[in-house]
Design a protein around this motif. Structure first.
Motif, short mmCIF file in Angstrom:
data_model
loop_
_atom_site.label_atom_id
_atom_site.label_comp_id
_atom_site.label_asym_id
_atom_site.label_seq_id
_atom_site.Cartn_x
_atom_site.Cartn_y
_atom_site.Cartn_z
N UNK A 178 0.81 -1.27 -0.04
CA UNK A 178 -0.03 -0.04 -0.10
C UNK A 178 0.73 1.22 0.05
N UNK A 179 1.99 1.29 0.65
CA UNK A 179 2.94 2.51 0.47
C UNK A 179 3.46 2.89 -0.89
N UNK A 180 3.65 1.71 -1.53
CA UNK A 180 4.36 1.89 -2.74
C UNK A 180 3.05 2.42 -3.66
N UNK A 181 1.94 1.77 -3.75
CA UNK A 181 0.76 2.34 -4.30
C UNK A 181 0.70 3.77 -4.10
N UNK A 182 0.78 4.03 -2.78
CA UNK A 182 0.49 5.35 -2.31
C UNK A 182 1.45 6.53 -3.21
N UNK A 183 2.55 6.09 -3.07
CA UNK A 183 3.70 6.87 -4.00
C UNK A 183 3.16 6.89 -5.50
N UNK A 184 2.69 5.92 -6.01
CA UNK A 184 2.18 5.89 -7.42
C UNK A 184 1.24 7.12 -7.39
N UNK A 185 0.24 7.22 -6.71
CA UNK A 185 -0.84 7.97 -6.62
C UNK A 185 -0.16 9.40 -6.47
N UNK A 186 0.78 9.59 -5.41
CA UNK A 186 1.30 11.02 -5.39
C UNK A 186 2.04 11.39 -6.87
#
Length: 303
Positions: A178-186
């Motif tokens: 989820x944190x890497x997907x959060x980075x994609x969203x950023x």
């Protein structure tokens, strides 16, 4: 058979009510503006830029007529160009991508609050978001703020998901995903509006400390790196292709100049306070009720 089908449909709806009800409310309130709303200041301008992508077949280097356009990142224009390619040049097709992103904001809000406080709170928060007048107003005006908000909410959802997993005793890949997907969203936020997306982590980091999710906090640096990696190719290519004119316009006038109030006509310091007070209903009503509950002794949740 027909009765079983109706029963299956009701059960499907009931299981998805947390997001389905808020989206239905938002669609009911906003759909008229999708087909008949007024044209906002930038809508024709941005719609023309998106249309040039379809006509030129070039999505990387944007144009407004014969003029090169690099004031903003291209993602919102790509989304609108896809709608225009699929549905033609009608006004509703220009509005469609922003409207769909606003629906996504409603779903993301419900999902975010559900992870924090459960299904009932998630459903209520989704309805509050769906009925907020300012979101309804801007959803069909081709505002870059709407897809940008969606990506920031998705980034927050990734952080909250990782934090809840950590507090449940999970480690490693359970946090990394989820944190890497959060980075994609950023990164997608950076491809929509310049520079503001990563600032969301400034608000999330203190919350992670507050709830004790320190391992998740350590992942923010990796998330930022992913976000930069997502947005870097377009930005680097613009610098290499256009050089100083791009830097002066994109960084100087559009970012620093706007921030300092020197590039465009600036609003008074109280402008956004007035905007919040006049248009962010019923969200403000819920905030007032929360304040009254705390004044009566309700404790602030650690979530």
């Amino acid at each position: 058979s027909e009765r079983r089908m109706r029963g299956s449909l009701v059960r499907w709806w009931w299981r998805r009510r947390i997001w389905a009800v808020p989206v239905a409310v938002f669609v009911a309130l906003s759909l008229p503006t999708l087909f008949g709303g007024r044209w906002a200041v930038d809508m024709g301008w941005y719609g023309g830029i998106s249309r040039s992508i379809v006509e030129r077949g070039d999505a990387w280097y944007l144009h407004a007529g014969d003029r090169v356009y690099f004031n903003k990142p291209p993602l919102a224009f790509w989304l609108t160009a896809a709608c225009q390619w699929a549905f033609g040049g009608d006004a509703w097709a220009v509005r469609l991508s922003g409207w769909l992103c606003a629906c996504g904001c409603v779903v993301a809000t419900a999902a975010l609050v559900r992870r924090l406080h459960g299904a009932r709170a998630g459903l209520a928060a989704g309805v509050v978001m769906a009925t907020t007048s300012e979101l309804i107003r801007v959803s069909t005006q081709f505002r870059l703020d709407v897809p940008h908000l969606l990506f920031v909410l998705l980034a927050a959802l990734g952080v909250v998901t990782a934090a809840k997993r950590e507090l449940a005793g999970r480690r490693g890949a359970a946090l990394a995903g989820p944190m890497l997907l959060s980075g994609v969203a950023i990164g997608l936020a950076l491809m929509t509006k310049p520079f503001f997306g990563p600032l969301a982590y400034l608000f999330m980091a203190p919350w992670l400390l507050w709830v004790g999710a320190r391992r998740t906090l350590l992942w923010i640096a990796a998330s930022l790196a992913v976000g930069v990696a997502v947005a870097a190719p377009w930005h680097v290519s613009m610098v290499m292709h256009y050089g100083r004119p791009f830097v002066d316009e994109y960084l100087g006038r559009q970012a620093i100049g706007r921030g300092l109030g020197t590039a465009f006509e600036s609003d008074p310091w109280w402008y956004y306070l007035k905007l919040l007070a006049s248009t962010y209903w019923p969200w403000l009503a819920v905030l007032v009720l929360a304040g009254l509950a705390m004044a009566k002794g309700q404790k602030l949740s650690r979530n």
